[in-house]
Scaffold this motif. Sequence first.
Motif, PDB file in Angstrom:
ATOM      1  N   UNK A 107      -1.752  -5.717 -16.732  1.00 38.98           N
ATOM      2  CA  UNK A 107      -1.789  -6.459 -15.465  1.00 38.98           C
ATOM      3  C   UNK A 107      -3.221  -6.521 -14.949  1.00 38.98           C
ATOM      4  N   UNK A 108      -3.625  -7.706 -14.470  1.00 38.15           N
ATOM      5  CA  UNK A 108      -4.985  -7.921 -13.990  1.00 38.15           C
ATOM      6  C   UNK A 108      -4.960  -8.647 -12.649  1.00 38.15           C
ATOM      7  N   UNK A 109      -6.037  -8.468 -11.909  1.00 43.37           N
ATOM      8  CA  UNK A 109      -6.150  -9.029 -10.559  1.00 43.37           C
ATOM      9  C   UNK A 109      -7.475  -9.768 -10.406  1.00 43.37           C
ATOM     10  N   UNK A 110      -7.409 -10.954  -9.807  1.00 43.11           N
ATOM     11  CA  UNK A 110      -8.604 -11.682  -9.361  1.00 43.11           C
ATOM     12  C   UNK A 110      -8.603 -11.727  -7.840  1.00 43.11           C
ATOM     13  N   UNK A 111      -9.802 -11.653  -7.248  1.00 39.11           N
ATOM     14  CA  UNK A 111      -9.951 -11.793  -5.790  1.00 39.11           C
ATOM     15  C   UNK A 111     -10.975 -12.882  -5.528  1.00 39.11           C
ATOM     16  N   UNK A 112     -10.597 -13.868  -4.714  1.00 40.25           N
ATOM     17  CA  UNK A 112     -11.497 -14.966  -4.366  1.00 40.25           C
ATOM     18  C   UNK A 112     -11.609 -15.063  -2.848  1.00 40.25           C
ATOM     19  N   UNK A 118      -9.010 -14.336   1.989  1.00 39.23           N
ATOM     20  CA  UNK A 118      -9.046 -13.852   0.609  1.00 39.23           C
ATOM     21  C   UNK A 118      -7.752 -14.208  -0.123  1.00 39.23           C
ATOM     22  N   UNK A 119      -7.941 -14.680  -1.348  1.00 38.35           N
ATOM     23  CA  UNK A 119      -6.821 -14.961  -2.226  1.00 38.35           C
ATOM     24  C   UNK A 119      -6.780 -13.906  -3.331  1.00 38.35           C
ATOM     25  N   UNK A 120      -5.620 -13.281  -3.508  1.00 43.27           N
ATOM     26  CA  UNK A 120      -5.401 -12.307  -4.584  1.00 43.27           C
ATOM     27  C   UNK A 120      -4.466 -12.944  -5.609  1.00 43.27           C
ATOM     28  N   UNK A 121      -4.860 -12.897  -6.863  1.00 44.26           N
ATOM     29  CA  UNK A 121      -4.069 -13.484  -7.944  1.00 44.26           C
ATOM     30  C   UNK A 121      -3.810 -12.410  -8.999  1.00 44.26           C
ATOM     31  N   UNK A 122      -2.518 -12.083  -9.212  1.00 42.80           N
ATOM     32  CA  UNK A 122      -2.157 -11.137 -10.275  1.00 42.80           C
ATOM     33  C   UNK A 122      -1.610 -11.922 -11.458  1.00 42.80           C
ATOM     34  N   UNK A 123      -2.004 -11.544 -12.646  1.00 37.07           N
ATOM     35  CA  UNK A 123      -1.510 -12.176 -13.868  1.00 37.07           C
ATOM     36  C   UNK A 123      -1.391 -11.089 -14.924  1.00 37.07           C
ATOM     37  N   UNK A 124      -0.579 -11.338 -15.958  1.00 38.55           N
ATOM     38  CA  UNK A 124      -0.371 -10.270 -16.921  1.00 38.55           C
ATOM     39  C   UNK A 124      -0.175 -10.790 -18.343  1.00 38.55           C
TER      40      UNK A 124
END
Length: 240
Positions: A107-112, A118-124
Motif C-alpha cells: 500500500x502506498x500514499x501520495x499527498x498533493x 490537501x489531497x491524499x491518494x492511497x493505491x496498492x
Amino acid sequence: MKKIKHSLMILISFLLFIQIGCSNYPLIQEPDVQQFNQTVYSIALRDSLKEGKLTPGMPYFIVTQLFKDWTDGIKEVKIPVATLGSKQRLVEEEGWNRQFVDPNIKVFLDIYETPKGKLYVWYQRPDFYTMDVSARDTLYVFYEDSIYTSAINYLTKSNVLSVKDSLSELPTQTNFYAEVHYNDHPWRTISYWYILEILSNGRTFKIGETNYELYPVELLEFNNEPVPSFKWREVNEDEN
C-alpha cells in the motif's frame, strides 16, 4: 551605505518573488482519455473521468497525469504505509540503524497540496488476498466486445485464482481488463484489475507483471475527510 541599501532591496524583492510564486499552484492537467479508455472498460469509471472526477478504482497513471506539473514541496509520492487510510510512513530499521523499506509493502500514499486543501491518494499493488477476493465472488473478464463471467471457485495464491466455468474462448498470453464483483463485502462492491492473464486450462487466472502505473486507486481523502471522488476541474476553476 547606498550599496548596502541597494543590495538589501534586491534581497527583499527576491524573497517576495519567491513567496508570491510559492502561493500559486500549477493547473491540474487533463488526463489522457484515449489511454484511459484503452485500459479501463468500466462505464462508471469512464463517466467519472468525463465529469472531471478522480475516483477509486482508476489506475494510478491518472493521478500522475493530473499532477504531472506538481514538484517536490507541494507533493509527496509513493509513501509506503501499512494499510489503506494510514498516513504513517512505514520504515523499518536493521543493524547499525540503517533504514529500509520492506519490498513486500503493498500500500502506498501520495499527498498533493492544492489551492483548496490537501489531497491524499492511497493505491496498492494488486493482490487477491489483500483486496478480499474470495469464493462466490464473480469474475468479469472484458475481451473485445464481450464480457465473460464466472463465479470464483478458490484462490491458489495471492496472485492466482480459479473459476468454476471454463473460459477457454479467451486467448492465453493476453492481458485482460477484469472486475471482481463481491458477493458479500462490508464496503467493496467491485474491484478493478488491469493485467489479468488466463492459463491454458481455461479456468485459472493470474495477475500479470505490473508496475505503479497500473495499481488501482483505493481511497481518497480531501481536507481530512474521506471523499468518493476528487473533482479536479472545480479546483482549477477556483485557481483561475
